[in-house]
Write a protein that holds these residues in place. Structure first.
Motif, PDB file in Angstrom:
ATOM      1  N   GLU A 163       0.840  -1.194   0.000  1.00 46.07           N
ATOM      2  CA  GLU A 163       0.000   0.000   0.000  1.00 46.07           C
ATOM      3  C   GLU A 163       0.877   1.247   0.000  1.00 46.07           C
ATOM      4  OE1 GLU A 163      -3.622   0.252   2.583  1.00 46.07           O
ATOM      5  OE2 GLU A 163      -2.790  -1.615   3.408  1.00 46.07           O
ATOM      6  N   GLU A 206       0.229   5.220   0.465  1.00 49.99           N
ATOM      7  CA  GLU A 206      -0.794   6.166   0.901  1.00 49.99           C
ATOM      8  C   GLU A 206      -0.255   7.583   0.785  1.00 49.99           C
ATOM      9  OE1 GLU A 206      -1.937   5.098   4.847  1.00 49.99           O
ATOM     10  OE2 GLU A 206      -2.837   3.187   4.249  1.00 49.99           O
ATOM     11  N   HIS A 207      -0.627   8.270  -0.291  1.00 49.90           N
ATOM     12  CA  HIS A 207      -0.192   9.651  -0.535  1.00 49.90           C
ATOM     13  C   HIS A 207       1.329   9.780  -0.397  1.00 49.90           C
ATOM     14  CE1 HIS A 207      -4.397  10.835  -0.568  1.00 49.90           C
ATOM     15  NE2 HIS A 207      -4.563  10.214   0.583  1.00 49.90           N
ATOM     16  N   THR A 228      -0.976   7.045  -4.443  1.00 55.21           N
ATOM     17  CA  THR A 228      -1.797   6.121  -3.670  1.00 55.21           C
ATOM     18  C   THR A 228      -2.081   4.901  -4.531  1.00 55.21           C
ATOM     19  OG1 THR A 228      -2.818   7.860  -2.317  1.00 55.21           O
ATOM     20  CG2 THR A 228      -4.014   5.778  -2.529  1.00 55.21           C
ATOM     21  N   THR A 241      -2.745   0.362  -4.205  1.00 62.11           N
ATOM     22  CA  THR A 241      -2.873  -0.873  -3.438  1.00 62.11           C
ATOM     23  C   THR A 241      -2.678  -2.058  -4.367  1.00 62.11           C
ATOM     24  OG1 THR A 241      -4.414   0.138  -1.865  1.00 62.11           O
ATOM     25  CG2 THR A 241      -4.377  -2.260  -1.970  1.00 62.11           C
ATOM     26  N   GLY A 279       3.770  10.846   3.333  1.00 65.97           N
ATOM     27  CA  GLY A 279       2.896   9.708   3.131  1.00 65.97           C
ATOM     28  C   GLY A 279       3.458   8.438   3.757  1.00 65.97           C
ATOM     29  N   ASP A 321       3.446  -0.638   8.643  1.00 67.68           N
ATOM     30  CA  ASP A 321       3.946   0.666   8.226  1.00 67.68           C
ATOM     31  C   ASP A 321       5.476   0.638   8.274  1.00 67.68           C
ATOM     32  OD1 ASP A 321       4.613   3.302   7.795  1.00 67.68           O
ATOM     33  OD2 ASP A 321       3.220   4.117   9.281  1.00 67.68           O
TER      34      ASP A 321
END
Length: 218
Positions: A5, A7-8, A24, A26, A59, A67
């Motif tokens: 992933e 994310e921004h 962004t 996935t 991001g 993460d």
């Protein structure tokens, strides 16, 4: 759970050069995805972020729900060793080692005993159709065979995701088609495969295509 992933995610290099803007994306388990774009579009930057070789300036990047920003450099190294396999346009094989020895070196850093390393290397080479080339050295192999050795080396640790950066870039058409067939087979077996390429024909032939231009996802 998704495998990758973004994310921004953005990446800015010293001097204010922004190579990736607010990406962004996935990628799910077992997908075969082409990340396509011309030179300078941000493909290598995205590869470095997804493969945990670099950290985003803004991001987040998640791998299997984790993460990556929360992990130390040591933990990131462990993630790369156990979860990720890399294949590059250049084969990066050691000239004086056999095909099996080149593949087995990947397991050396994971603490696998010598006998286990060689057995796993033989299995990986058979998986890419080189069971009869175990003792050949790189100069005794064709370009396509050398790339197969590189793929076997990436696969020998059984990673969850394989990143292939221009895997057919140095190969003739027939050899390149053989490499694409292997990537399809890995996808069908459940490995998540991300192919970084500027070759639009290759990208069109894969189940999913993501385009980059000037650092932005289209």
């Amino acid at each position: 759970m998704s495998v990758i992933e973004l994310e921004h995610a953005s990446k800015t290099y010293p001097g204010g050069v922004r190579a990736l803007w607010d990406a962004t994306l996935t990628i799910g388990p077992g997908e075969l995805v082409a990340v396509c774009g011309p030179s300078g579009s941000g493909k290598s930057t995205m590869l470095n972020l997804m493969g945990t070789l670099d950290r985003p300036s803004e991001g987040r990047v998640k791998l299997l729900g984790h993460d990556m920003a929360t992990l130390s450099d040591r933990r990131l190294s462990a993630v790369r060793a156990h979860w990720i396999g890399f294949v590059f346009q250049q084969f990066f094989l050691t000239a004086h080692l056999t095909a099996a020895e080149n593949v087995a070196t990947r397991l050396l850093y994971l603490g696998v005993p010598a006998r286990g390393r060689i057995m796993a290397a033989h299995e990986a080479l058979e998986r890419v159709g080189l069971g009869d080339r175990l003792t050949h050295r790189p100069h005794e192999l064709s370009g396509g065979e050398r790339q197969r050795v590189a793929i076997a080396r990436a696969l020998v640790a059984r990673p969850m995701v394989l990143f292939a950066d221009e895997p057919t870039g140095n190969l003739d058409t027939a050899s390149g088609a053989g490499i694409v067939d292997i990537l399809w087979k890995l996808h069908e077996e459940g490995t998540t495969v991300v192919v970084i390429t500027h070759n639009t024909d290759l990208a069109e032939a894969l189940p999913r295509r993501v385009d980059l231009l000037d650092g932005r996802l289209l």
